[in-house]
Write a protein that holds these residues in place. Structure first.
Motif, PDB file in Angstrom:
ATOM      1  N   UNK A   1       0.839  -1.203   0.000  1.00 20.80           N
ATOM      2  CA  UNK A   1       0.000   0.000   0.000  1.00 20.80           C
ATOM      3  C   UNK A   1       0.874   1.253   0.000  1.00 20.80           C
ATOM      4  N   UNK A   2       1.836   1.304   0.922  1.00 23.43           N
ATOM      5  CA  UNK A   2       2.682   2.492   1.029  1.00 23.43           C
ATOM      6  C   UNK A   2       3.588   2.638  -0.195  1.00 23.43           C
ATOM      7  N   UNK A   3       4.075   1.519  -0.747  1.00 20.94           N
ATOM      8  CA  UNK A   3       4.906   1.582  -1.946  1.00 20.94           C
ATOM      9  C   UNK A   3       4.095   2.066  -3.148  1.00 20.94           C
ATOM     10  N   UNK A   4       2.837   1.632  -3.230  1.00 19.87           N
ATOM     11  CA  UNK A   4       1.970   2.050  -4.334  1.00 19.87           C
ATOM     12  C   UNK A   4       1.667   3.541  -4.254  1.00 19.87           C
ATOM     13  N   UNK A   5       1.439   4.021  -3.043  1.00 24.24           N
ATOM     14  CA  UNK A   5       1.194   5.448  -2.867  1.00 24.24           C
ATOM     15  C   UNK A   5       2.440   6.253  -3.240  1.00 24.24           C
ATOM     16  N   UNK A   6       3.609   5.741  -2.849  1.00 23.35           N
ATOM     17  CA  UNK A   6       4.860   6.419  -3.200  1.00 23.35           C
ATOM     18  C   UNK A   6       5.040   6.458  -4.713  1.00 23.35           C
ATOM     19  N   UNK A   7       4.745   5.350  -5.386  1.00 28.18           N
ATOM     20  CA  UNK A   7       4.834   5.328  -6.850  1.00 28.18           C
ATOM     21  C   UNK A   7       3.875   6.346  -7.466  1.00 28.18           C
ATOM     22  N   UNK A   8       2.687   6.480  -6.858  1.00 23.51           N
ATOM     23  CA  UNK A   8       1.672   7.399  -7.384  1.00 23.51           C
ATOM     24  C   UNK A   8       2.097   8.856  -7.259  1.00 23.51           C
ATOM     25  N   UNK A   9       3.051   9.131  -6.365  1.00 27.06           N
ATOM     26  CA  UNK A   9       3.550  10.506  -6.206  1.00 27.06           C
ATOM     27  C   UNK A   9       4.394  10.936  -7.405  1.00 27.06           C
ATOM     28  N   UNK A  10       4.970   9.940  -8.090  1.00 23.17           N
ATOM     29  CA  UNK A  10       5.727  10.185  -9.330  1.00 23.17           C
ATOM     30  C   UNK A  10       6.874  11.187  -9.145  1.00 23.17           C
ATOM     31  N   UNK A  11       7.691  10.895  -8.135  1.00 26.69           N
ATOM     32  CA  UNK A  11       8.879  11.727  -7.889  1.00 26.69           C
ATOM     33  C   UNK A  11      10.035  10.792  -7.559  1.00 26.69           C
ATOM     34  N   UNK A  12      10.962  10.639  -8.488  1.00 26.75           N
ATOM     35  CA  UNK A  12      12.045   9.665  -8.335  1.00 26.75           C
ATOM     36  C   UNK A  12      12.987  10.018  -7.193  1.00 26.75           C
ATOM     37  N   UNK A  13      13.207  11.302  -6.952  1.00 25.39           N
ATOM     38  CA  UNK A  13      14.113  11.692  -5.876  1.00 25.39           C
ATOM     39  C   UNK A  13      13.499  11.399  -4.511  1.00 25.39           C
ATOM     40  N   UNK A  14      12.195  11.604  -4.404  1.00 22.59           N
ATOM     41  CA  UNK A  14      11.497  11.253  -3.165  1.00 22.59           C
ATOM     42  C   UNK A  14      11.544   9.744  -2.956  1.00 22.59           C
ATOM     43  N   UNK A  15      11.345   8.972  -4.019  1.00 22.77           N
ATOM     44  CA  UNK A  15      11.367   7.509  -3.911  1.00 22.77           C
ATOM     45  C   UNK A  15      12.737   7.020  -3.447  1.00 22.77           C
ATOM     46  N   UNK A  16      13.805   7.649  -3.952  1.00 20.80           N
ATOM     47  CA  UNK A  16      15.154   7.250  -3.546  1.00 20.80           C
ATOM     48  C   UNK A  16      15.398   7.562  -2.069  1.00 20.80           C
ATOM     49  N   UNK A  17      14.920   8.691  -1.603  1.00 23.50           N
ATOM     50  CA  UNK A  17      15.059   9.048  -0.193  1.00 23.50           C
ATOM     51  C   UNK A  17      14.293   8.073   0.694  1.00 23.50           C
ATOM     52  N   UNK A  18      13.091   7.674   0.255  1.00 27.79           N
ATOM     53  CA  UNK A  18      12.287   6.724   1.019  1.00 27.79           C
ATOM     54  C   UNK A  18      12.960   5.362   1.075  1.00 27.79           C
ATOM     55  N   UNK A  19      13.614   4.957   0.004  1.00 30.28           N
ATOM     56  CA  UNK A  19      14.291   3.662  -0.016  1.00 30.28           C
ATOM     57  C   UNK A  19      15.357   3.591   1.062  1.00 30.28           C
ATOM     58  N   UNK A  20      16.138   4.655   1.189  1.00 30.26           N
ATOM     59  CA  UNK A  20      17.175   4.710   2.216  1.00 30.26           C
ATOM     60  C   UNK A  20      16.560   4.652   3.613  1.00 30.26           C
ATOM     61  N   UNK A  21      15.479   5.383   3.822  1.00 27.66           N
ATOM     62  CA  UNK A  21      14.824   5.398   5.131  1.00 27.66           C
ATOM     63  C   UNK A  21      14.222   4.040   5.454  1.00 27.66           C
ATOM     64  N   UNK A  22      13.625   3.393   4.467  1.00 30.77           N
ATOM     65  CA  UNK A  22      12.993   2.097   4.701  1.00 30.77           C
ATOM     66  C   UNK A  22      14.003   1.053   5.143  1.00 30.77           C
ATOM     67  N   UNK A  23      15.204   1.124   4.613  1.00 33.21           N
ATOM     68  CA  UNK A  23      16.238   0.191   5.034  1.00 33.21           C
ATOM     69  C   UNK A  23      16.554   0.377   6.514  1.00 33.21           C
ATOM     70  N   UNK A  24      16.681   1.613   6.947  1.00 31.17           N
ATOM     71  CA  UNK A  24      16.961   1.881   8.360  1.00 31.17           C
ATOM     72  C   UNK A  24      15.813   1.418   9.250  1.00 31.17           C
ATOM     73  N   UNK A  25      14.583   1.577   8.775  1.00 32.37           N
ATOM     74  CA  UNK A  25      13.419   1.174   9.563  1.00 32.37           C
ATOM     75  C   UNK A  25      13.360  -0.334   9.777  1.00 32.37           C
ATOM     76  N   UNK A  26      14.017  -1.109   8.903  1.00 33.37           N
ATOM     77  CA  UNK A  26      14.021  -2.554   9.070  1.00 33.37           C
ATOM     78  C   UNK A  26      14.614  -2.968  10.409  1.00 33.37           C
TER      79      UNK A  26
END
Length: 226
Positions: A136-161
Protein backbone atom coordinates in the motif's frame (compact mmCIF):
# COMPACT_ATOMS: atom_id res chain seq x y z
CA UNK A 1 9.66 -3.54 -2.72
CA UNK A 2 13.17 -4.88 -3.34
CA UNK A 3 16.00 -3.26 -1.44
CA UNK A 4 19.24 -3.07 -3.41
CA UNK A 5 22.38 -1.05 -2.99
CA UNK A 6 23.26 1.20 -5.92
CA UNK A 7 27.01 0.77 -5.56
CA UNK A 8 27.51 -2.95 -4.96
CA UNK A 9 26.31 -5.79 -7.13
CA UNK A 10 26.78 -9.18 -5.47
CA UNK A 11 26.39 -12.34 -7.49
CA UNK A 12 23.12 -14.32 -7.56
CA UNK A 13 23.94 -16.30 -4.42
CA UNK A 14 25.14 -13.18 -2.62
CA UNK A 15 21.96 -11.34 -3.54
CA UNK A 16 19.85 -14.29 -2.40
CA UNK A 17 21.67 -14.36 0.94
CA UNK A 18 21.24 -10.60 1.23
CA UNK A 19 17.48 -10.85 0.68
CA UNK A 20 17.20 -13.69 3.19
CA UNK A 21 19.05 -11.70 5.84
CA UNK A 22 16.96 -8.60 5.09
CA UNK A 23 13.81 -10.65 5.63
CA UNK A 24 15.16 -12.03 8.91
CA UNK A 25 15.93 -8.52 10.16
CA UNK A 26 12.45 -7.32 9.10
CA UNK A 27 10.73 -10.29 10.77
CA UNK A 28 12.75 -10.02 13.97
CA UNK A 29 14.53 -13.36 13.51
CA UNK A 30 17.75 -11.37 13.57
CA UNK A 31 17.61 -8.76 16.33
CA UNK A 32 19.69 -5.64 16.99
CA UNK A 33 22.94 -6.75 18.59
CA UNK A 34 22.91 -10.23 17.02
CA UNK A 35 26.25 -11.35 15.61
CA UNK A 36 26.52 -12.42 11.98
CA UNK A 37 28.94 -15.34 11.90
CA UNK A 38 29.91 -16.34 8.37
CA UNK A 39 30.25 -20.08 9.03
CA UNK A 40 26.96 -20.31 10.91
CA UNK A 41 25.08 -18.30 8.28
CA UNK A 42 26.55 -20.23 5.33
CA UNK A 43 25.39 -23.50 6.91
CA UNK A 44 21.92 -22.15 7.71
CA UNK A 45 21.39 -20.50 4.32
CA UNK A 46 22.92 -23.39 2.37
CA UNK A 47 25.53 -21.30 0.54
CA UNK A 48 29.30 -20.88 0.73
CA UNK A 49 30.95 -18.23 2.88
CA UNK A 50 31.69 -15.96 -0.12
CA UNK A 51 28.05 -14.98 -0.84
CA UNK A 52 27.46 -14.61 2.90
CA UNK A 53 30.42 -12.22 3.07
CA UNK A 54 29.01 -10.29 0.08
CA UNK A 55 25.60 -10.07 1.78
CA UNK A 56 27.12 -8.80 5.02
CA UNK A 57 29.10 -6.15 3.12
CA UNK A 58 25.93 -4.96 1.42
CA UNK A 59 24.07 -4.83 4.73
CA UNK A 60 26.94 -2.71 6.07
CA UNK A 61 26.60 -0.36 3.10
CA UNK A 62 22.87 -0.12 3.88
CA UNK A 63 23.65 0.86 7.47
CA UNK A 64 21.95 -2.23 8.90
CA UNK A 65 25.11 -3.97 10.10
CA UNK A 66 28.09 -2.58 11.96
CA UNK A 67 31.39 -4.00 13.21
CA UNK A 68 31.67 -4.22 16.98
CA UNK A 69 35.14 -4.68 18.55
CA UNK A 70 35.84 -8.31 19.51
CA UNK A 71 32.45 -9.36 18.10
CA UNK A 72 32.61 -8.67 14.38
CA UNK A 73 29.63 -8.01 12.15
CA UNK A 74 26.54 -7.25 14.23
CA UNK A 75 23.01 -6.12 13.44
CA UNK A 76 22.94 -2.43 14.26
CA UNK A 77 21.01 -1.12 17.25
CA UNK A 78 19.15 2.20 17.20
CA UNK A 79 18.96 4.38 20.26
CA UNK A 80 15.79 6.24 21.27
CA UNK A 81 16.83 9.49 19.57
CA UNK A 82 17.56 7.71 16.29
CA UNK A 83 14.15 6.00 16.33
CA UNK A 84 12.45 9.36 16.85
CA UNK A 85 14.48 10.92 14.04
CA UNK A 86 13.55 8.09 11.68
CA UNK A 87 9.84 8.56 12.33
CA UNK A 88 10.12 12.32 11.97
CA UNK A 89 11.72 11.87 8.55
CA UNK A 90 9.15 9.23 7.61
CA UNK A 91 6.34 11.66 8.42
CA UNK A 92 8.00 14.33 6.25
CA UNK A 93 8.69 12.03 3.27
CA UNK A 94 5.44 10.06 3.28
CA UNK A 95 3.44 13.20 3.99
CA UNK A 96 5.04 14.76 0.93
CA UNK A 97 4.31 11.61 -1.09
CA UNK A 98 0.63 11.83 -0.15
CA UNK A 99 0.48 15.50 -1.12
CA UNK A 100 2.09 14.81 -4.50
CA UNK A 101 -0.08 11.74 -5.11
CA UNK A 102 -3.22 13.83 -4.61
CA UNK A 103 -2.16 15.76 -7.71
CA UNK A 104 -0.42 13.07 -9.77
CA UNK A 105 -2.13 9.74 -9.04
CA UNK A 106 -4.26 8.22 -11.77
CA UNK A 107 -7.74 6.92 -11.07
CA UNK A 108 -6.38 3.40 -11.60
CA UNK A 109 -3.76 3.95 -8.89
CA UNK A 110 -6.36 5.31 -6.49
CA UNK A 111 -8.55 2.27 -7.16
CA UNK A 112 -5.61 -0.03 -6.49
CA UNK A 113 -4.90 1.70 -3.19
CA UNK A 114 -8.50 1.15 -2.16
CA UNK A 115 -8.32 -2.53 -3.11
CA UNK A 116 -5.12 -2.93 -1.10
CA UNK A 117 -6.65 -1.30 1.96
CA UNK A 118 -9.70 -3.57 1.70
CA UNK A 119 -7.35 -6.55 1.55
CA UNK A 120 -5.53 -5.20 4.59
CA UNK A 121 -8.81 -5.00 6.50
CA UNK A 122 -9.57 -8.63 5.58
CA UNK A 123 -6.07 -9.85 6.49
CA UNK A 124 -6.30 -8.57 10.05
CA UNK A 125 -2.89 -9.11 11.61
CA UNK A 126 0.27 -11.07 10.87
CA UNK A 127 2.77 -11.40 8.05
CA UNK A 128 0.17 -11.11 5.26
CA UNK A 129 -1.16 -7.86 6.70
CA UNK A 130 2.36 -6.47 7.04
CA UNK A 131 3.16 -7.31 3.41
CA UNK A 132 -0.10 -5.76 2.12
CA UNK A 133 0.63 -2.64 4.17
CA UNK A 134 4.11 -2.36 2.63
CA UNK A 135 2.61 -2.66 -0.86
CA UNK A 136 0.00 0.00 0.00
CA UNK A 137 2.68 2.49 1.03
CA UNK A 138 4.91 1.58 -1.95
CA UNK A 139 1.97 2.05 -4.33
CA UNK A 140 1.19 5.45 -2.87
CA UNK A 141 4.86 6.42 -3.20
CA UNK A 142 4.83 5.33 -6.85
CA UNK A 143 1.67 7.40 -7.38
CA UNK A 144 3.55 10.51 -6.21
CA UNK A 145 5.73 10.19 -9.33
CA UNK A 146 8.88 11.73 -7.89
CA UNK A 147 12.04 9.67 -8.34
CA UNK A 148 14.11 11.69 -5.88
CA UNK A 149 11.50 11.25 -3.17
CA UNK A 150 11.37 7.51 -3.91
CA UNK A 151 15.15 7.25 -3.55
CA UNK A 152 15.06 9.05 -0.19
CA UNK A 153 12.29 6.72 1.02
CA UNK A 154 14.29 3.66 -0.02
CA UNK A 155 17.18 4.71 2.22
CA UNK A 156 14.82 5.40 5.13
CA UNK A 157 12.99 2.10 4.70
CA UNK A 158 16.24 0.19 5.03
CA UNK A 159 16.96 1.88 8.36
CA UNK A 160 13.42 1.17 9.56
CA UNK A 161 14.02 -2.55 9.07
CA UNK A 162 16.20 -2.51 12.19
CA UNK A 163 13.06 -1.86 14.24
CA UNK A 164 11.93 -5.40 13.46
CA UNK A 165 8.41 -6.81 12.99
CA UNK A 166 5.54 -4.66 11.79
CA UNK A 167 3.25 -3.14 14.39
CA UNK A 168 0.36 -4.66 12.44
CA UNK A 169 0.92 -7.79 14.50
CA UNK A 170 -1.17 -5.91 17.07
CA UNK A 171 -4.91 -6.17 16.32
CA UNK A 172 -5.83 -2.72 17.59
CA UNK A 173 -3.05 -1.07 15.56
CA UNK A 174 -4.04 -3.01 12.46
CA UNK A 175 -7.65 -1.79 12.67
CA UNK A 176 -6.53 1.77 13.33
CA UNK A 177 -4.16 1.68 10.33
CA UNK A 178 -6.99 0.66 8.00
CA UNK A 179 -9.14 3.57 9.26
CA UNK A 180 -6.21 5.99 8.88
CA UNK A 181 -5.61 4.75 5.32
CA UNK A 182 -9.26 5.42 4.51
CA UNK A 183 -8.93 9.02 5.66
CA UNK A 184 -5.84 9.40 3.47
CA UNK A 185 -7.75 7.88 0.55
CA UNK A 186 -10.66 10.28 1.03
CA UNK A 187 -8.29 13.23 0.70
CA UNK A 188 -6.57 11.71 -2.33
CA UNK A 189 -9.88 11.18 -4.12
CA UNK A 190 -10.90 14.81 -3.66
CA UNK A 191 -7.39 15.83 -4.85
CA UNK A 192 -6.83 17.71 -1.59
CA UNK A 193 -3.05 17.61 -1.24
CA UNK A 194 -2.89 19.48 2.06
CA UNK A 195 -5.44 17.16 3.68
CA UNK A 196 -3.70 14.06 2.28
CA UNK A 197 -0.39 15.21 3.78
CA UNK A 198 -2.02 15.98 7.14
CA UNK A 199 -3.70 12.56 7.29
CA UNK A 200 -0.52 10.73 6.30
CA UNK A 201 1.50 12.57 8.93
CA UNK A 202 -1.13 11.65 11.53
CA UNK A 203 -0.89 8.02 10.38
CA UNK A 204 2.89 7.93 10.79
CA UNK A 205 2.72 9.70 14.15
CA UNK A 206 0.22 7.11 15.42
CA UNK A 207 2.72 4.39 14.47
CA UNK A 208 5.48 6.38 16.17
CA UNK A 209 3.53 6.59 19.43
CA UNK A 210 3.01 2.84 19.45
CA UNK A 211 6.70 2.26 18.69
CA UNK A 212 7.63 4.48 21.66
CA UNK A 213 5.42 2.38 23.93
CA UNK A 214 6.99 -0.82 22.58
CA UNK A 215 10.49 0.54 23.25
CA UNK A 216 9.51 1.55 26.76
CA UNK A 217 8.05 -1.89 27.45
CA UNK A 218 11.22 -3.53 26.15
CA UNK A 219 13.44 -1.35 28.33
CA UNK A 220 11.34 -2.13 31.41
CA UNK A 221 11.59 -5.85 30.70
CA UNK A 222 15.37 -5.60 30.39
CA UNK A 223 15.62 -3.68 33.66
CA UNK A 224 13.41 -6.19 35.49
CA UNK A 225 15.46 -9.13 34.24
CA UNK A 226 18.73 -7.65 35.50
Amino acid sequence: MTFQNDLQHPGPQGNSAYQRLLDEIREGTLLPGDRLREIELSERLGVSRTPVREAIRQLEADGLVTHVPRQGATVRSLDYAEVMELYEMRAVLEGTAARLAARAASDVELDELEVLNDRLAEAGTGADAAQINRVFHATLLDAAKNRFLAKSMLSLQKALLILGPSQLLDGDRAQAAVAEHRRIMAALKTRDGAAAETEMRAHIQAAQRMRIRALQDRDRSIEESQ
